[in-house]
Write an enzyme that holds these catalytic residues in place. Sequence first.
Site, PDB file in Angstrom:
ATOM      1  N   TYR A  85       0.834  -1.290   0.105  1.00  0.00           N
ATOM      2  CA  TYR A  85       0.286  -0.087   0.145  1.00  0.00           C
ATOM      3  C   TYR A  85       0.724   1.355   0.113  1.00  0.00           C
ATOM      4  CZ  TYR A  85      -3.528   3.576   1.596  1.00  0.00           C
ATOM      5  OH  TYR A  85      -4.428   4.472   1.758  1.00  0.00           O
TER       6      TYR A  85
ATOM      7  N   ASP B 271       9.364   2.950   0.283  1.00  0.00           N
ATOM      8  CA  ASP B 271       8.251   3.405   0.954  1.00  0.00           C
ATOM      9  C   ASP B 271       8.619   3.127   2.523  1.00  0.00           C
ATOM     10  OD1 ASP B 271       6.130   4.311   2.246  1.00  0.00           O
ATOM     11  OD2 ASP B 271       4.704   3.541   0.696  1.00  0.00           O
TER      12      ASP B 271
ATOM     13  N   LYS C  56       3.463   8.930   9.009  1.00  0.00           N
ATOM     14  CA  LYS C  56       3.099   8.352  10.355  1.00  0.00           C
ATOM     15  C   LYS C  56       4.225   8.625  11.453  1.00  0.00           C
ATOM     16  CE  LYS C  56       0.363   4.814   8.140  1.00  0.00           C
ATOM     17  NZ  LYS C  56       0.535   3.991   7.108  1.00  0.00           N
TER      18      LYS C  56
END
Length: 430
Positions: free
Chosen positions: A145, A240, A268
């Site tokens: 994702y 990522d 995050k």
Amino acid sequence: MTETRKSEALFERAVKVIPGGVNSPVRAYGSVGMNPRFIQGGDGAYVFDTDGNKYIDYIGSWGPMILGHNNKEVLDAVTRACQHGLSFGAATAIEVEMAEFICEHVKGMDMIRMVNSGTEAVMSAIRAARGYTRRNKIIKFAGCYHGHSDAMLVKAGSGVMTAGIPDSAGVPAGCTEDTMTAVYNDMDSVKAIFDQYPEQIAAVIVEPVAANMGIVLPEKNFLHELQALCKSQGTVFIMDEVITGFRMGFGGAAEYFDLDPDLRTYGKIIGAGMPVGAYGGKREIMEMVAPVGPVYQAGTLSGNPVAMAAGLTQLKILYNDPSIYDHMAETAEKLFEGMKELLNKYEKRYTLNYIASLGCMYFTENSVKNYEQAKTSDTKAFSEYFRYMINHGIHLGPSQFEAVFVSNAHNEVTTEQTLKVFEGWLEGRE
Ligand SMILES: *Cc1c(COP(=O)(O)O)cnc(C)c1O
């Protein structure tokens, strides 16, 4: 039975005015046959819901609360920043400090640009890579994702996987026609795409530890071979690190596995719970970005001083005390090894993958090394497990395909309590 009246009442109101009652689908409990618990607050490794239930929290805002909830130093820094004003839409000193701190302490990071989410970070990194290479095609891996931008919503993991929607409505085919999907841990699948589109691949983007289809570890050499292939093909290698960055060590997965990506994306943890993302890496690629170069990317609230104060304070704590990483790894190891022992004791052959402070138990006997294997998990069995755990004070992500996040605030007490509840579930106790 856990009291949930206030959460139920809030949910009833929420669904009338917010799609599905939640502002991000991963918060919905549909796939586990429940309604969400509304969280009132948190402290350390615990969260409390509006009905006064207390949980050991293994979500940690999906990673940002790596120091636990309500860290005093972070809160103080935010309070101080607020007193100077919330936003100016103009350059501030703390943005420079943030960029300097990361570039100084993360190997291979020459320049970095702040954005407001992981989605934005990835979208922008892809654009920079395309601008730099003057190529259009990108390769991602099934089950990884990378946020919800149009081009990335192809076989995208967790939220999308749980809903059983392979792609998303509302994304024109044109937006994903340049997104090629390879199989995680399978170099042949990557090479086949390179062979099919010679000199057309702008970037390969990968989650160095796939954390949105549960937890899938990269097999030995997979990431190094991927990096080498990108280098030989003039393709930008993007890691990522939205989940792994500052978590698997300060230098993230790149340092953990000794890799040297061209670009990295963060989210995050970098905001300590505030909406922050970032992308950065090699100078010659980052200098493609406006206003230096022709790749346009902007953000009214990017580098927001309050968000920077939160993020930078947390990053400094993490950098200055490497024992935090040892503590989290030890706590996670005790928790996951403890679970494995109990699984053996009760003769359950579920697969448990973990690394550093991330883990996932799959309801399958198969080893899980890619998306197809992750999907063999019995999600109905997961739902029953999830319901047991939450009703006994253990707050897990409401999907088979989410990771368990261990923070620095977790300790022997939380591990022991979690294992006790876990054994209760294995025994089939009420
Ligand atoms: C969460 C996540 C994103 C998206 O970040 P948002 O802040 O939710 O937009 C991107 N990549 C990975 C690996 C993620 O886990």
